[in-house]
Design an enzyme around this catalytic site. Structure first.
Site, PDB file in Angstrom:
ATOM      1  N   ASN A  54       0.872  -1.168   0.000  1.00  0.00           N
ATOM      2  CA  ASN A  54       0.000   0.000   0.000  1.00  0.00           C
ATOM      3  C   ASN A  54       0.913   1.222   0.000  1.00  0.00           C
ATOM      4  O   ASN A  54       1.558   1.516   1.013  1.00  0.00           O
ATOM      5  CB  ASN A  54      -0.912  -0.006   1.235  1.00  0.00           C
ATOM      6  CG  ASN A  54      -1.830   1.201   1.289  1.00  0.00           C
ATOM      7  OD1 ASN A  54      -1.446   2.302   0.912  1.00  0.00           O
ATOM      8  ND2 ASN A  54      -3.041   1.016   1.796  1.00  0.00           N
ATOM      9  N   GLU A  69      -4.022   1.891  -2.818  1.00  0.00           N
ATOM     10  CA  GLU A  69      -4.118   3.333  -2.558  1.00  0.00           C
ATOM     11  C   GLU A  69      -3.287   4.132  -3.558  1.00  0.00           C
ATOM     12  O   GLU A  69      -2.444   4.945  -3.186  1.00  0.00           O
ATOM     13  CB  GLU A  69      -3.736   3.671  -1.108  1.00  0.00           C
ATOM     14  CG  GLU A  69      -4.853   3.397  -0.120  1.00  0.00           C
ATOM     15  CD  GLU A  69      -4.752   4.221   1.149  1.00  0.00           C
ATOM     16  OE1 GLU A  69      -5.283   5.357   1.151  1.00  0.00           O
ATOM     17  OE2 GLU A  69      -4.157   3.735   2.128  1.00  0.00           O
ATOM     18  N   ASP A 106      -3.923  -4.846   1.086  1.00  0.00           N
ATOM     19  CA  ASP A 106      -4.203  -4.259   2.386  1.00  0.00           C
ATOM     20  C   ASP A 106      -5.613  -4.693   2.774  1.00  0.00           C
ATOM     21  O   ASP A 106      -6.587  -4.194   2.231  1.00  0.00           O
ATOM     22  CB  ASP A 106      -4.100  -2.736   2.287  1.00  0.00           C
ATOM     23  CG  ASP A 106      -4.486  -2.026   3.585  1.00  0.00           C
ATOM     24  OD1 ASP A 106      -4.815  -2.716   4.570  1.00  0.00           O
ATOM     25  OD2 ASP A 106      -4.466  -0.782   3.594  1.00  0.00           O
ATOM     26  N   ASN A 158      -6.918  -4.446   5.811  1.00  0.00           N
ATOM     27  CA  ASN A 158      -7.447  -3.659   6.918  1.00  0.00           C
ATOM     28  C   ASN A 158      -8.053  -4.555   8.006  1.00  0.00           C
ATOM     29  O   ASN A 158      -9.049  -4.196   8.645  1.00  0.00           O
ATOM     30  CB  ASN A 158      -8.469  -2.635   6.416  1.00  0.00           C
ATOM     31  CG  ASN A 158      -7.806  -1.317   6.028  1.00  0.00           C
ATOM     32  OD1 ASN A 158      -7.038  -0.753   6.811  1.00  0.00           O
ATOM     33  ND2 ASN A 158      -8.078  -0.848   4.825  1.00  0.00           N
ATOM     34  N   ASP A 180      -1.485  -6.211   6.083  1.00  0.00           N
ATOM     35  CA  ASP A 180      -1.207  -6.470   4.673  1.00  0.00           C
ATOM     36  C   ASP A 180      -0.852  -7.948   4.529  1.00  0.00           C
ATOM     37  O   ASP A 180       0.070  -8.434   5.190  1.00  0.00           O
ATOM     38  CB  ASP A 180      -0.059  -5.597   4.185  1.00  0.00           C
ATOM     39  CG  ASP A 180      -0.365  -4.120   4.374  1.00  0.00           C
ATOM     40  OD1 ASP A 180      -0.932  -3.515   3.445  1.00  0.00           O
ATOM     41  OD2 ASP A 180      -0.058  -3.581   5.456  1.00  0.00           O
ATOM     42  N   ASP A 187       2.832   4.680   4.974  1.00  0.00           N
ATOM     43  CA  ASP A 187       2.708   4.145   6.325  1.00  0.00           C
ATOM     44  C   ASP A 187       2.686   2.614   6.342  1.00  0.00           C
ATOM     45  O   ASP A 187       2.661   2.004   7.407  1.00  0.00           O
ATOM     46  CB  ASP A 187       1.474   4.703   7.050  1.00  0.00           C
ATOM     47  CG  ASP A 187       0.214   4.720   6.193  1.00  0.00           C
ATOM     48  OD1 ASP A 187       0.291   4.384   5.000  1.00  0.00           O
ATOM     49  OD2 ASP A 187      -0.844   5.098   6.719  1.00  0.00           O
ATOM     50  N   HIS A 188       2.733   1.997   5.144  1.00  0.00           N
ATOM     51  CA  HIS A 188       2.797   0.546   5.019  1.00  0.00           C
ATOM     52  C   HIS A 188       4.161   0.125   4.493  1.00  0.00           C
ATOM     53  O   HIS A 188       4.844   0.902   3.810  1.00  0.00           O
ATOM     54  CB  HIS A 188       1.739   0.028   4.033  1.00  0.00           C
ATOM     55  CG  HIS A 188       0.341   0.252   4.461  1.00  0.00           C
ATOM     56  ND1 HIS A 188      -0.499  -0.759   4.879  1.00  0.00           N
ATOM     57  CD2 HIS A 188      -0.417   1.384   4.510  1.00  0.00           C
ATOM     58  CE1 HIS A 188      -1.686  -0.270   5.167  1.00  0.00           C
ATOM     59  NE2 HIS A 188      -1.669   1.031   4.951  1.00  0.00           N
TER      60      HIS A 188
END
Length: 261
Positions: free
Chosen positions: A7, A34, A150, A152, A221, A250-251
């Protein structure tokens, strides 16, 4: 064959990171989430110059998914068939592994859900149900299938830096974890959990409160693979290196290696 997911939290911002990472890690396919850019802004020429074919489903500002592959991508499918959704969250394609065998690869950006009990949470659970129904049919058509992305969802407390603080909240609630288990119930395997892993291994860290420096993260992930493909998995891990780069996502990427059939 190496498959990876990342991501990137805006491909426009982090194209340089992707190109640098691919140069150092020449995987056979990389699934991105994303993208945060419309179809016409997708940097396919730059990626082709780096040796990667691509298919993508873009969306301005939000969402967006892509698959980058060293071999041409065939039978491309955007979104979940029969599920009306303006959010671009699924792209699937068939590629050929180095041994020539076809592999169905899916890049998925699963909904976040915002907060337990919210409308977005209900959408998340409904979306997972639709995903499961479609995957059931896809697995029947493609014995070698991997769905990367991802999700989530942190599947278990060991995937959470502070289970007590997160208990019952978004990303770890029982219905979300059940939705993840329902995917495994199709015969998919979580490739990361096929191997002994270092404790406190995560794939996402909040930008706030020095989350990465404190390793206050979540493992959300995942690379899920069908039984036949999972039996050939040789290793799976998280590459934390790009998370320490300047202006990172941030991943971090997750990478799985598979042997020949």
């Amino acid at each position: 064959m190496k498959l990876a997911t990342w991501n990137v939290n805006s491909l426009n911002v982090r194209l340089g990171h992707v190109l640098d990472w691919l140069q150092a890690n020449p995987v056979d396919a990389l699934c991105l989430q994303e993208l945060k850019l419309p179809d016409e802004k997708f940097p396919h020429e730059a990626l082709l110059a780096a040796g990667y074919h691509a298919c993508w489903a873009g969306q301005k500002t939000y969402n967006g998914v892509a698959i980058l592959s060293r071999t041409p991508l065939l039978d491309v499918q955007r979104n979940i068939p029969g599920y009306e959704d303006p959010q671009q969250r699924i792209i699937a394609a068939t590629l050929h592994a180095p041994d020539g065998k076809p592999v169905r690869v899916i890049s998925a950006y699963c909904p976040n859900g915002q907060a337990v009990g919210s409308d977005k949470y209900a959408y998340k659970l409904d979306w997972f149900q639709a995903l499961r129904g479609w995957l059931d049919a896809e697995i029947g058509r493609h014995p070698d299938l991997a769905i990367l992305g991802d999700y989530n969802v942190a599947p278990a407390d060991e995937d959470v830096h502070d289970p007590a603080a997160w208990a019952g909240g978004i990303l770890v609630s029982d219905p979300e974890r059940q939705a993840f288990r329902d995917l495994l119930g199709l015969g998919l395997r979580d490739t990361f959990r096929l191997f002994d892993q270092p404790p406190r291994t995560f794939s996402w860290w909040d930008y706030r409160q020095m989350g990465f420096r404190r390793n206050a993260g979540l493992r959300i992930d995942h690379i899920l693979a069908t039984r036949d493909l999972a039996e050939r998995c040789q290793e799976c891990g998280v590459d934390k290196t790009p998370r320490a780069w300047d202006k990172p996502s941030d991943h971090a990427p997750v990478v799985a290696t598979f042997g020949a059939a």
